[in-house]
Design an enzyme around this catalytic site. Structure first.
Site, PDB file in Angstrom:
ATOM      1  N   LYS A  86       3.342  -1.037  34.158  1.00 49.51           N
ATOM      2  CA  LYS A  86       2.552  -1.977  33.354  1.00 49.51           C
ATOM      3  C   LYS A  86       1.242  -2.330  34.042  1.00 49.51           C
ATOM      4  O   LYS A  86       0.244  -2.595  33.374  1.00 49.51           O
ATOM      5  CB  LYS A  86       3.355  -3.256  33.114  1.00 49.51           C
ATOM      6  CG  LYS A  86       4.454  -3.095  32.077  1.00 49.51           C
ATOM      7  CD  LYS A  86       5.060  -4.447  31.765  1.00 49.51           C
ATOM      8  CE  LYS A  86       6.474  -4.331  31.293  1.00 49.51           C
ATOM      9  NZ  LYS A  86       6.632  -4.387  29.860  1.00 49.51           N
ATOM     10  N   GLY A 124      12.465  -3.641  27.768  1.00 49.47           N
ATOM     11  CA  GLY A 124      13.629  -4.321  27.203  1.00 49.47           C
ATOM     12  C   GLY A 124      13.721  -5.782  27.610  1.00 49.47           C
ATOM     13  O   GLY A 124      14.799  -6.365  27.605  1.00 49.47           O
ATOM     14  N   GLY A 125      12.584  -6.366  27.976  1.00 49.28           N
ATOM     15  CA  GLY A 125      12.582  -7.783  28.316  1.00 49.28           C
ATOM     16  C   GLY A 125      13.197  -8.096  29.679  1.00 49.28           C
ATOM     17  O   GLY A 125      13.369  -9.260  30.032  1.00 49.28           O
ATOM     18  N   HIS A 185       3.230 -11.128  18.595  1.00 48.42           N
ATOM     19  CA  HIS A 185       3.300  -9.763  19.127  1.00 48.42           C
ATOM     20  C   HIS A 185       2.827  -8.818  18.019  1.00 48.42           C
ATOM     21  O   HIS A 185       3.473  -8.699  16.986  1.00 48.42           O
ATOM     22  CB  HIS A 185       4.737  -9.435  19.540  1.00 48.42           C
ATOM     23  CG  HIS A 185       4.921  -8.016  19.984  1.00 48.42           C
ATOM     24  ND1 HIS A 185       5.263  -7.670  21.270  1.00 48.42           N
ATOM     25  CD2 HIS A 185       4.817  -6.848  19.302  1.00 48.42           C
ATOM     26  CE1 HIS A 185       5.343  -6.357  21.359  1.00 48.42           C
ATOM     27  NE2 HIS A 185       5.092  -5.830  20.170  1.00 48.42           N
ATOM     28  N   HIS A 212      12.853 -11.910  24.544  1.00 45.88           N
ATOM     29  CA  HIS A 212      11.784 -10.909  24.558  1.00 45.88           C
ATOM     30  C   HIS A 212      12.189  -9.601  23.910  1.00 45.88           C
ATOM     31  O   HIS A 212      11.566  -8.561  24.143  1.00 45.88           O
ATOM     32  CB  HIS A 212      11.272 -10.650  25.985  1.00 45.88           C
ATOM     33  CG  HIS A 212      10.938 -11.907  26.728  1.00 45.88           C
ATOM     34  ND1 HIS A 212       9.949 -12.760  26.311  1.00 45.88           N
ATOM     35  CD2 HIS A 212      11.473 -12.465  27.832  1.00 45.88           C
ATOM     36  CE1 HIS A 212       9.886 -13.781  27.153  1.00 45.88           C
ATOM     37  NE2 HIS A 212      10.803 -13.632  28.072  1.00 45.88           N
ATOM     38  N   GLU A 266       0.774  -2.222  22.474  1.00 44.25           N
ATOM     39  CA  GLU A 266       1.218  -3.586  22.182  1.00 44.25           C
ATOM     40  C   GLU A 266       0.189  -4.619  22.642  1.00 44.25           C
ATOM     41  O   GLU A 266      -0.341  -4.525  23.751  1.00 44.25           O
ATOM     42  CB  GLU A 266       2.568  -3.858  22.869  1.00 44.25           C
ATOM     43  CG  GLU A 266       3.665  -2.931  22.361  1.00 44.25           C
ATOM     44  CD  GLU A 266       5.061  -3.331  22.837  1.00 44.25           C
ATOM     45  OE1 GLU A 266       6.032  -2.903  22.195  1.00 44.25           O
ATOM     46  OE2 GLU A 266       5.175  -4.070  23.846  1.00 44.25           O
ATOM     47  N   ARG A 317       6.515   6.681  23.033  1.00 41.40           N
ATOM     48  CA  ARG A 317       7.650   7.277  22.308  1.00 41.40           C
ATOM     49  C   ARG A 317       7.674   6.715  20.895  1.00 41.40           C
ATOM     50  O   ARG A 317       6.883   5.842  20.562  1.00 41.40           O
ATOM     51  CB  ARG A 317       8.947   6.888  23.009  1.00 41.40           C
ATOM     52  CG  ARG A 317       9.033   5.368  23.139  1.00 41.40           C
ATOM     53  CD  ARG A 317      10.372   4.863  23.586  1.00 41.40           C
ATOM     54  NE  ARG A 317      10.308   3.531  24.135  1.00 41.40           N
ATOM     55  CZ  ARG A 317      10.293   2.408  23.432  1.00 41.40           C
ATOM     56  NH1 ARG A 317      10.307   2.446  22.118  1.00 41.40           N
ATOM     57  NH2 ARG A 317      10.229   1.225  24.018  1.00 41.40           N
TER      58      ARG A 317
HETATM   59  P1  ADP Z   1       9.095  -5.251  27.744  1.00 41.10           P
HETATM   60  O1  ADP Z   1       8.426  -3.972  28.150  1.00 41.10           O
HETATM   61  O2  ADP Z   1      10.164  -5.687  28.675  1.00 41.10           O
HETATM   62  O3  ADP Z   1       9.497  -5.241  26.291  1.00 41.10           O
HETATM   63  P2  ADP Z   1       6.555  -6.587  27.155  1.00 41.10           P
HETATM   64  O4  ADP Z   1       5.463  -6.594  28.154  1.00 41.10           O
HETATM   65  O5  ADP Z   1       6.424  -5.633  26.007  1.00 41.10           O
HETATM   66  O6  ADP Z   1       7.962  -6.370  27.889  1.00 41.10           O
HETATM   67  O7  ADP Z   1       6.726  -8.047  26.572  1.00 41.10           O
HETATM   68  C1  ADP Z   1       7.774  -8.362  25.713  1.00 41.10           C
HETATM   69  C2  ADP Z   1       7.528  -9.724  25.090  1.00 41.10           C
HETATM   70  O8  ADP Z   1       7.423 -10.740  26.082  1.00 41.10           O
HETATM   71  C3  ADP Z   1       6.256  -9.844  24.297  1.00 41.10           C
HETATM   72  O9  ADP Z   1       6.394  -9.356  22.991  1.00 41.10           O
HETATM   73  C4  ADP Z   1       6.016 -11.339  24.316  1.00 41.10           C
HETATM   74  O10 ADP Z   1       6.843 -12.000  23.380  1.00 41.10           O
HETATM   75  C5  ADP Z   1       6.481 -11.719  25.694  1.00 41.10           C
HETATM   76  N1  ADP Z   1       5.332 -11.693  26.627  1.00 41.10           N
HETATM   77  C6  ADP Z   1       4.991 -10.708  27.480  1.00 41.10           C
HETATM   78  N2  ADP Z   1       3.880 -11.039  28.183  1.00 41.10           N
HETATM   79  C7  ADP Z   1       3.501 -12.260  27.754  1.00 41.10           C
HETATM   80  C8  ADP Z   1       2.436 -13.161  28.081  1.00 41.10           C
HETATM   81  N3  ADP Z   1       1.532 -12.859  29.012  1.00 41.10           N
HETATM   82  N4  ADP Z   1       2.357 -14.339  27.430  1.00 41.10           N
HETATM   83  C9  ADP Z   1       3.272 -14.672  26.469  1.00 41.10           C
HETATM   84  N5  ADP Z   1       4.298 -13.876  26.135  1.00 41.10           N
HETATM   85  C10 ADP Z   1       4.432 -12.688  26.760  1.00 41.10           C
END
Ligand code: ADP
Length: 625
Positions: free
Chosen positions: A112, A150-151, A194, A221, A261, A278
């Site tokens: 990331k 996956g959060g 999101h 998440h 995203e 993917r």
């Molecule tokens: P993963 O790869 O684990 O799915 P992500 O980076 O895609 O993680 O983030 C998943 C979710 O977490 C986002 O859709 C959002 O709801 C929350 N999130 C991530 N980063 C932030 C942030 N900087 N501020 C607020 N919410 C966040």
């Protein structure tokens, strides 16, 4: 060169989904399945199938299966090996086409932090870093794992005092989940939505986007409801965000399907958060509004065909993820046999479920995706609600009623739910009598007092529903007419008809399945599991030993105590894992560990004793995430 045969390196609904498109394209398919999936439905969805042993992550066995069956390409689906650069390379070395981006693109977006750098140099805004966390930006911040997905490994931190503990627990979770504990800190964007853009690149240098998906409805998440178009975007913002997504794709010479995203702040500013290299779980909403089969497009791009022009959206699509989990018990995964599987109609249903399917602990809890399409948001929403209401799943607990609660909430209707929106699951207040009546009367001979093997010979039954114990009794008034009563005094008049049961003048269809001491009952008004209780409960075992029991089926990941060890209330005893979720079992009593009744790696059943503690107080165990 047109492909003739393709191996699907995945399971469940996405394996069936890919097979369907291949069938439509005239491409032969090879499924792979793990030992645990011998009786699953996805091997049947393909033209042939090869067993690959324990894991869908076994690169060598999957490549060998492709070679042996004469497949020329591999589609990885989502999850498993779909974002594994080593796998993409292994395919290439074996002369197989990997249906996805290049290994380099996977690698550069796999971290990331690296992805943030790429986005920033493509001129796309990224979330400000949360450092220094006591500087002007300040709290709240979000701690994230660089390798995340996956959060996992993510913690929201609202004050300096919480920071160290959050860093520590995020690091260890990331290490366990990804073998990499690197973290970074972003400013936490309050009230964000999101918004993600589906992008596609071909081998001729074209990168396009296929509009957005709004995935703001999330738990821990993780997405649960997705839609397109997003009610939060106007045309101007959509154009700018779409251009930003394409700019990122172009910056890395991206090919095939990917998702960029973003978080959209209430101020209207948007920030890149990550890119998935993917096909996504929620891709069907894009398919329904663009009319483009994304799996077909993935295959065509891999064959070297050029992309079409960016499509226009028609109508509105909403997807809900139906999961095997218990909203009223902290969303713990639910396992067992699906006795009856009947998803609602008039919507697209992507699933691998069928009557008799086994939901085990090895894979995630997604049962099905229901995707509704309509000319506008209201129309799609009404269709989805109706489909969920008519979905019957008997055998495991599901989030069906919770999804309905979300979809029917005012915030969702108004299109203003952000990533922090989630109602507390409520128990639907129900009159249980109709369900019990249906459970008793579903056998033609069910309530006939003179039938020898009739379990209901005695016209009363002690049952437990939703944790409430009650005694229900009934008597036959005439042929097919009965009176049912609960101990609490509720009375219902029930007439059995060919069309279902007429209960207090209302006719409904009921579906009933008995399994062991449980009776599952479904009706359009709702469903419930009735547990028959023994009339003569065993006397409670006396003694000073207390046990920590497993609250869910799962696998023992780690045992954190040894025999003879003193434990204090709140201490962790055992870590379990089921359906990709970790659960720490703690003691809420002070005492000494007398016995450890399980081993690392062992699969345990719900209620199974894990650790026995010489107790000083009454037994109680607590769990957390
Ligand atoms: P993963 O790869 O684990 O799915 P992500 O980076 O895609 O993680 O983030 C998943 C979710 O977490 C986002 O859709 C959002 O709801 C929350 N999130 C991530 N980063 C932030 C942030 N900087 N501020 C607020 N919410 C966040």
């Amino acid at each position: 060169m047109p492909l003739r045969k393709l191996l699907i390196a995945n399971r469940g609904e996405i394996a069936g989904r890919i097979a369907r498109t291949c069938r439509e394209m005239g491409i032969r398919t090879v499924a792979v399945y793990s030992d645990a999936d011998r009786n699953a439905s996805h091997p049947r969805a393909a033209d042939e199938a090869v067993v690959i042993g324990e894991s869908y992550l076994d690169i060598a066995r999957i490549i060998e299966a492709a070679k042996r069956s004469g497949a020329e390409a591999i589609h990885p689906g989502y999850g498993f090996l779909s974002e594994n650069a080593v796998f993409a390379e292994a395919c290439e070395h074996a002369g197989l086409i990997f249906i996805g981006p290049s290994a380099d693109a996977i690698r550069s977006m796999g971290s990331k932090t690296a992805a943030r750098d790429i986005a920033a140099s493509a001129g796309v805004p990224i979330v400000p870093v949360g450092l220094p966390y006591d500087g002007p930006a300040g709290f709240p911040v979000i701690v994230k794992a660089s390798a995340g997905g996956g959060g996992r490994g993510m913690r929201i931190v609202r004050s300096r005092g919480q920071l160290n503990a959050a860093l520590e627990s995020a690091r260890s979770e990331a290490e366990r989940a990804f073998g990499d504990g690197s973290l970074f800190i972003e400013k936490y964007i309050e009230g964000a939505r999101h918004i993600e853009f589906q992008i596609f690149g071909d081998r001729h240098g074209n990168v396009i986007h296929l509009l957005e998906r709004d995935c703001s409805i999330q738990r821990r998440h993780q997405k649960i409801v997705e839609e397109s178009p997003s009610p939060a975007l106007n045309d101007e913002l959509r154009t700018r965000m779409g251009e930003a997504a394409v700019a990122i794709g172009k910056a890395i010479g991206y090919t095939n399907a990917g998702t960029v995203e973003f978080l959209l702040a209430p101020s209207g500013e948007f920030y890149f958060i990550e890119m998935n290299t993917r096909i996504q779980v929620e891709h069907p909403v894009t398919e329904l509004i663009t009319g483009i089969d994304l799996v077909r497009l993935q295959i065509e791009v891999a064959e070297g065909k050029p992309l079409p022009r960016s499509p226009r959206a028609i109508g509105h699509a909403i997807e809900a993820r139906l999961n095997a989990e218990d909203p009223l018990n902290d969303f713990l995964p639910s396992v067992g046999t699906i006795h009856v599987w009947r998803p609602g109609e008039q919507v697209r249903v992507d699933t691998a479920m069928e009557d008799g399917a086994e939901i085990g602990i090895h894979y995630d809890s997604l049962l099905a995706k229901l995707i509704a399409f309509g000319r506008d948001r209201e129309t799609a929403l009404r269709q989805l609600v109706h489909a969920l209401e008519s979905t019957a799943v008997l055998g495991v607990k599901t989030n069906r009623e919770y999804l309905l609660q979300i979809l029917e909430s005012e915030d969702f209707h108004a299109g203003r739910a952000d990533t922090a929106f989630l109602p507390t699951p409520f128990q639907v207040k129900r009159d249980y009598l109709p369900y019990v009546a249906a459970g008793v009367l579903h056998r033609r001979d069910g309530a006939l007092a003179d039938y020898r093997n009739n379990p209901f010979r005695d016209p009363s039954m002690k049952v437990e529903i939703d944790g409430v114990a009650m005694t229900v009794s009934w008597k036959r008034l005439r042929d097919d007419e009965y009176e049912f009563k609960t101990g609490a005094g509720a009375i219902a008049r029930v007439v059995r008809t060919h069309n279902g049961l007429e209960i207090d003048s209302v006719l409904r269809r009921y579906e009933v399945k008995e399994a062991g001491d449980e009776i599952f009952v479904w009706s359009p008004a709702g469903s419930c599991a009735i547990r028959r209780l023994s009339r003569h409960p065993r006397s409670e075992q006396a003694g000073r030993h207390e046990a920590a029991n497993s609250p869910m089926p799962g696998q023992v990941l780690r045992i954190l105590v040894v025999v003879g060890q003193s434990v204090n209330k709140g201490d962790s005893l055992v870590v379990l894992e089921a359906m990709k979720m970790e659960q720490t079992i703690r003691t809420s009593i002070n005492g000494v560990v007398n016995a450890i009744l399980v081993q690392q790696g062992q699969v345990v059943a719900p209620g199974q004793k894990l650790v026995e503690i010489g107790a000083l107080e009454t037994n109680l165990t607590e769990t957390d995430q």
